[in-house]
Design an enzyme around this catalytic site. Structure first.
Site, PDB file in Angstrom:
ATOM      1  N   HIS A  74     -30.556 -23.760 -29.557  1.00 43.97           N
ATOM      2  CA  HIS A  74     -30.726 -23.954 -31.003  1.00 43.97           C
ATOM      3  C   HIS A  74     -29.583 -24.801 -31.542  1.00 43.97           C
ATOM      4  O   HIS A  74     -28.447 -24.677 -31.090  1.00 43.97           O
ATOM      5  CB  HIS A  74     -30.733 -22.596 -31.728  1.00 43.97           C
ATOM      6  CG  HIS A  74     -31.347 -22.673 -33.082  1.00 43.97           C
ATOM      7  ND1 HIS A  74     -30.639 -23.043 -34.198  1.00 43.97           N
ATOM      8  CD2 HIS A  74     -32.620 -22.452 -33.494  1.00 43.97           C
ATOM      9  CE1 HIS A  74     -31.453 -23.035 -35.242  1.00 43.97           C
ATOM     10  NE2 HIS A  74     -32.655 -22.687 -34.852  1.00 43.97           N
ATOM     11  N   ASP A  90     -38.813 -18.847 -30.940  1.00 44.45           N
ATOM     12  CA  ASP A  90     -40.087 -19.172 -30.274  1.00 44.45           C
ATOM     13  C   ASP A  90     -40.272 -18.497 -28.930  1.00 44.45           C
ATOM     14  O   ASP A  90     -41.344 -18.582 -28.338  1.00 44.45           O
ATOM     15  CB  ASP A  90     -40.180 -20.699 -30.101  1.00 44.45           C
ATOM     16  CG  ASP A  90     -40.281 -21.385 -31.450  1.00 44.45           C
ATOM     17  OD1 ASP A  90     -39.498 -22.306 -31.711  1.00 44.45           O
ATOM     18  OD2 ASP A  90     -41.112 -20.956 -32.260  1.00 44.45           O
TER      19      ASP A  90
HETATM   20  C1  SDX Z   1     -36.956 -24.227 -33.891  1.00 44.78           C
HETATM   21  O1  SDX Z   1     -33.356 -25.974 -36.761  1.00 44.78           O
HETATM   22  C2  SDX Z   1     -33.992 -24.898 -36.903  1.00 44.78           C
HETATM   23  O2  SDX Z   1     -33.612 -24.020 -37.631  1.00 44.78           O
HETATM   24  C3  SDX Z   1     -35.288 -24.796 -36.105  1.00 44.78           C
HETATM   25  C4  SDX Z   1     -35.996 -23.473 -36.109  1.00 44.78           C
HETATM   26  C5  SDX Z   1     -36.542 -23.121 -37.481  1.00 44.78           C
HETATM   27  O3  SDX Z   1     -36.721 -21.915 -37.740  1.00 44.78           O
HETATM   28  O4  SDX Z   1     -36.879 -24.053 -38.252  1.00 44.78           O
HETATM   29  O5  SDX Z   1     -35.122 -22.466 -35.682  1.00 44.78           O
HETATM   30  C6  SDX Z   1     -37.212 -23.484 -35.175  1.00 44.78           C
HETATM   31  O6  SDX Z   1     -37.226 -25.389 -33.822  1.00 44.78           O
HETATM   32  C7  SDX Z   1     -36.340 -23.481 -32.736  1.00 44.78           C
HETATM   33  C8  SDX Z   1     -36.100 -24.393 -31.490  1.00 44.78           C
HETATM   34  C9  SDX Z   1     -37.415 -24.528 -30.713  1.00 44.78           C
HETATM   35  N1  SDX Z   1     -37.273 -25.525 -29.635  1.00 44.78           N
HETATM   36  C10 SDX Z   1     -37.169 -25.196 -28.351  1.00 44.78           C
HETATM   37  O7  SDX Z   1     -37.125 -24.033 -27.944  1.00 44.78           O
HETATM   38  C11 SDX Z   1     -37.134 -26.381 -27.388  1.00 44.78           C
HETATM   39  C12 SDX Z   1     -36.067 -26.175 -26.328  1.00 44.78           C
HETATM   40  N2  SDX Z   1     -34.743 -26.253 -26.972  1.00 44.78           N
HETATM   41  C13 SDX Z   1     -34.059 -27.548 -26.881  1.00 44.78           C
HETATM   42  O8  SDX Z   1     -34.903 -28.650 -26.915  1.00 44.78           O
HETATM   43  C14 SDX Z   1     -32.824 -27.613 -27.811  1.00 44.78           C
HETATM   44  O9  SDX Z   1     -32.090 -26.484 -27.584  1.00 44.78           O
HETATM   45  C15 SDX Z   1     -33.016 -27.787 -29.311  1.00 44.78           C
HETATM   46  C16 SDX Z   1     -33.907 -28.929 -29.631  1.00 44.78           C
HETATM   47  C17 SDX Z   1     -33.568 -26.540 -29.928  1.00 44.78           C
HETATM   48  C18 SDX Z   1     -31.637 -28.042 -29.915  1.00 44.78           C
HETATM   49  O10 SDX Z   1     -31.249 -29.303 -29.502  1.00 44.78           O
HETATM   50  P1  SDX Z   1     -29.751 -29.835 -29.784  1.00 44.78           P
HETATM   51  O11 SDX Z   1     -29.083 -29.044 -30.852  1.00 44.78           O
HETATM   52  O12 SDX Z   1     -29.849 -31.312 -29.963  1.00 44.78           O
HETATM   53  O13 SDX Z   1     -29.021 -29.447 -28.468  1.00 44.78           O
HETATM   54  P2  SDX Z   1     -28.393 -30.464 -27.435  1.00 44.78           P
HETATM   55  O14 SDX Z   1     -29.451 -31.356 -26.912  1.00 44.78           O
HETATM   56  O15 SDX Z   1     -27.188 -31.059 -28.063  1.00 44.78           O
HETATM   57  O16 SDX Z   1     -27.986 -29.451 -26.259  1.00 44.78           O
HETATM   58  C19 SDX Z   1     -26.640 -29.213 -25.931  1.00 44.78           C
HETATM   59  C20 SDX Z   1     -26.643 -29.060 -24.403  1.00 44.78           C
HETATM   60  C21 SDX Z   1     -27.191 -30.303 -23.679  1.00 44.78           C
HETATM   61  O17 SDX Z   1     -26.593 -30.324 -22.410  1.00 44.78           O
HETATM   62  P3  SDX Z   1     -25.226 -31.276 -22.196  1.00 44.78           P
HETATM   63  O18 SDX Z   1     -25.600 -32.659 -22.666  1.00 44.78           O
HETATM   64  O19 SDX Z   1     -24.152 -30.620 -23.062  1.00 44.78           O
HETATM   65  O20 SDX Z   1     -24.950 -31.189 -20.716  1.00 44.78           O
HETATM   66  O21 SDX Z   1     -27.515 -27.977 -24.035  1.00 44.78           O
HETATM   67  C22 SDX Z   1     -28.572 -28.475 -23.222  1.00 44.78           C
HETATM   68  C23 SDX Z   1     -28.650 -29.971 -23.458  1.00 44.78           C
HETATM   69  O22 SDX Z   1     -29.193 -30.627 -22.328  1.00 44.78           O
HETATM   70  N3  SDX Z   1     -29.796 -27.798 -23.658  1.00 44.78           N
HETATM   71  C24 SDX Z   1     -30.735 -27.338 -22.835  1.00 44.78           C
HETATM   72  C25 SDX Z   1     -31.688 -26.715 -23.677  1.00 44.78           C
HETATM   73  N4  SDX Z   1     -31.307 -26.815 -24.956  1.00 44.78           N
HETATM   74  C26 SDX Z   1     -30.134 -27.492 -24.941  1.00 44.78           C
HETATM   75  N5  SDX Z   1     -30.869 -27.391 -21.489  1.00 44.78           N
HETATM   76  C27 SDX Z   1     -31.986 -26.805 -20.968  1.00 44.78           C
HETATM   77  N6  SDX Z   1     -32.949 -26.185 -21.710  1.00 44.78           N
HETATM   78  C28 SDX Z   1     -32.821 -26.112 -23.066  1.00 44.78           C
HETATM   79  N7  SDX Z   1     -33.773 -25.492 -23.789  1.00 44.78           N
END
Ligand code: SDX
Length: 428
Positions: free
Chosen positions: A311, A368
């Protein structure tokens, strides 16, 4: 212990120039540096892809403490609201700023029912829409079409705004149920004035001329709780889209339609559908072996992300996910449903919580991760999960849009950029 002295300004030194930027604090002591004069004073802009460090507004609606896993709507904790309220009470709270008293609750409930039917011409939209259309596409198309059926109301008059709010919260729920019936080729079921908001939705979804669907109080209570968990989440992607469209003075129906499209994305609200598809793939293709999906999620060369995990704001367990997890267990037990995906989801969560890759990045289950498992036990099809997220989020989007319209600092949203393309070339 004396609290650390609060900064009253921030100094920014660029080259030989130093400027003072004002600092201010919110009611929960979050601090912000006001950079509205930055470009004028320095010629520089800030650079913050995804706006992870950038505040777009001041807001009285929702407070999130991502480090502590706290979520409040208008000062009330999400656990209290989920435990003690109906969804329409929380919708009223978000839009009006206070919980309704008995009289206001009854009047709001009556108005929601009064505005629950669709204009007869809207049925023809469904007749000409492809059966295989994703319900989120239908919901967005119908949302903006409401502005054609209901002339642009004087958006400044309070009674017009209350009418728009009630129409959207009520009619989008009817449209959602109709889009489900359309997708399975069943006749549409009209809302009933003797049923309350969530009861009406379930009845419109599951009643058929040959099966007099009986409402299950466990499902009604679960749906109220699930919609409350989704009702608002401050400046998330879809709420920001609703406000961006509204900042150009487009009407509320058009703004909500755009928000529905943003929510549909798998990285946002679409994740609840993708969590179930991910769990089904692990069960069927990988025979329950979660190692493969964990390794894929950690592999930088693989674009796969673990759905329902991570998140932008929560760097601890999403408080909504805690409620959703407990509710999933309770509802399935009460309904006598035994779903192998639930055990698989718990094993996946344990693996995430034990793996340094996820823990070092503060990645935890989000809203989710468990919600789809409860919807599934209630008989709601996977492609309707994000639609239910949208139905829950309508009051939050509306509250954020109304607050933006009244914001004295409000102006049309228009971020800047740093150009990195070719400099001037002669045209020969
Ligand atoms: C919602 O914003 C809100 O409030 C949203 C929400 C709402 O109520 O409106 O809460 C609802 O959208 C919840 C999120 C649902 N999405 C998912 O579950 C999809 C999977 N999650 C990821 O795609 C991700 O965690 C996000 C999109 C939710 C957040 O993305 P960010 O903040 O841009 O995170 P990031 O890409 O900067 O991640 C930081 C690190 C990265 O690795 P490094 O580059 O540091 O090595 O964490 C890793 C990312 O690769 N990472 C993950 C991951 N989420 C982040 N690696 C594997 N699996 C994941 N799910």
């Amino acid at each position: 212990m004396a609290t650390a002295k609060k900064a009253t300004s921030a100094k920014l030194k660029i080259g030989t120039k130093t400027i003072d930027l004002p600092v201010f604090y919110g009611s929960e002591n979050e601090g912000a540096i006001d950079i509205q004069s930055l470009r004028k004073e320095t010629g520089f802009i800030t650079y913050d892809p995804g706006f992870g460090n950038t505040g777009c507004c001041k807001s009285d609606i929702t407070f999130i403490d991502g480090e502590k896993g706290i979520l409040h709507y208008r000062g009330y904790d999400i656990n209290d609201l989920a435990e003690h309220c109906e969804f329409i009470d929380v919708a009223y709270l978000l839009v009006h700023g206070k919980l309704p008293n008995e009289k206001q609750h009854l009047s709001f409930s009556k108005h929601l029912n009064h505005h629950s039917m669709l204009h007869e011409d809207m049925h023809h939209f469904f007749d000409n829409y492809p059966d295989h259309a994703h319900p989120m596409a239908t919901l967005s198309a119908m949302a903006v079409s409401l502005s054609s059926f209901y002339p642009e109301l004087e958006q400044t008059k309070k009674e017009s705004i209350d009418m728009m709010v009630t129409r959207l919260i009520s009619k989008l729920r009817t449209i959602a149920a109709f889009s489900y019936k359309k997708s399975i080729g069943h006749p549409m079921v009209q809302p009933r004035h003797d049923l309350k908001y969530c009861e009406n939705f379930l009845n419109m979804m599951f009643w058929t001329p040959v099966n007099d669907y009986k409402l299950d109080p466990v499902c009604v209570k679960a749906l109220n709780k699930l919609l409350i968990l989704h009702a608002d989440h401050e400046q998330n992607c879809s709420a920001s889209v609703v406000k961006m469209v509204g900042s150009a003075e487009a009407n509320l129906y058009a703004s909500i339609s755009a928000g529905i499209c943003a929510l549909w994305g798998p990285l946002h609200g679409g994740a609840n559908q993708h969590v179930i598809e991910m769990l089904e793939t692990i069960l069927k293709r990988d025979k329950g072996n979660i190692k493969k999906v964990i390794e894929r999620a950690k592999d930088k060369n693989d674009p796969f992300r673990l759905m329902g995990v991570g998140h932008r704001v929560y760097k601890s367990y999403d408080p909504r996910a805690k409620v959703a997890k407990q509710m999933c267990k309770d509802v399935l037990a009460k309904l006598g449903v035994n779903d192998p995906l639930v055990d698989l989801a718990q094993k996946l969560e344990e693996a995430v919580l034990a793996d340094d890759y996820f823990q070092s990045r503060n990645l935890y289950p989000n809203i989710d991760f468990y919600t789809g498992l409860t919807y599934r036990a209630m008989g709601i099809p996977t492609n309707m999960f994000t639609v239910l997220f949208a139905i829950g989020r309508i009051p939050g989007w509306i509250a954020q849009w109304l607050e933006m319209k009244e914001d004295p600092d409000g102006r049309i949203g228009r971020p800047r950029q740093i150009y990195t393309g070719p400099t001037l070339r002669s045209f020969e």
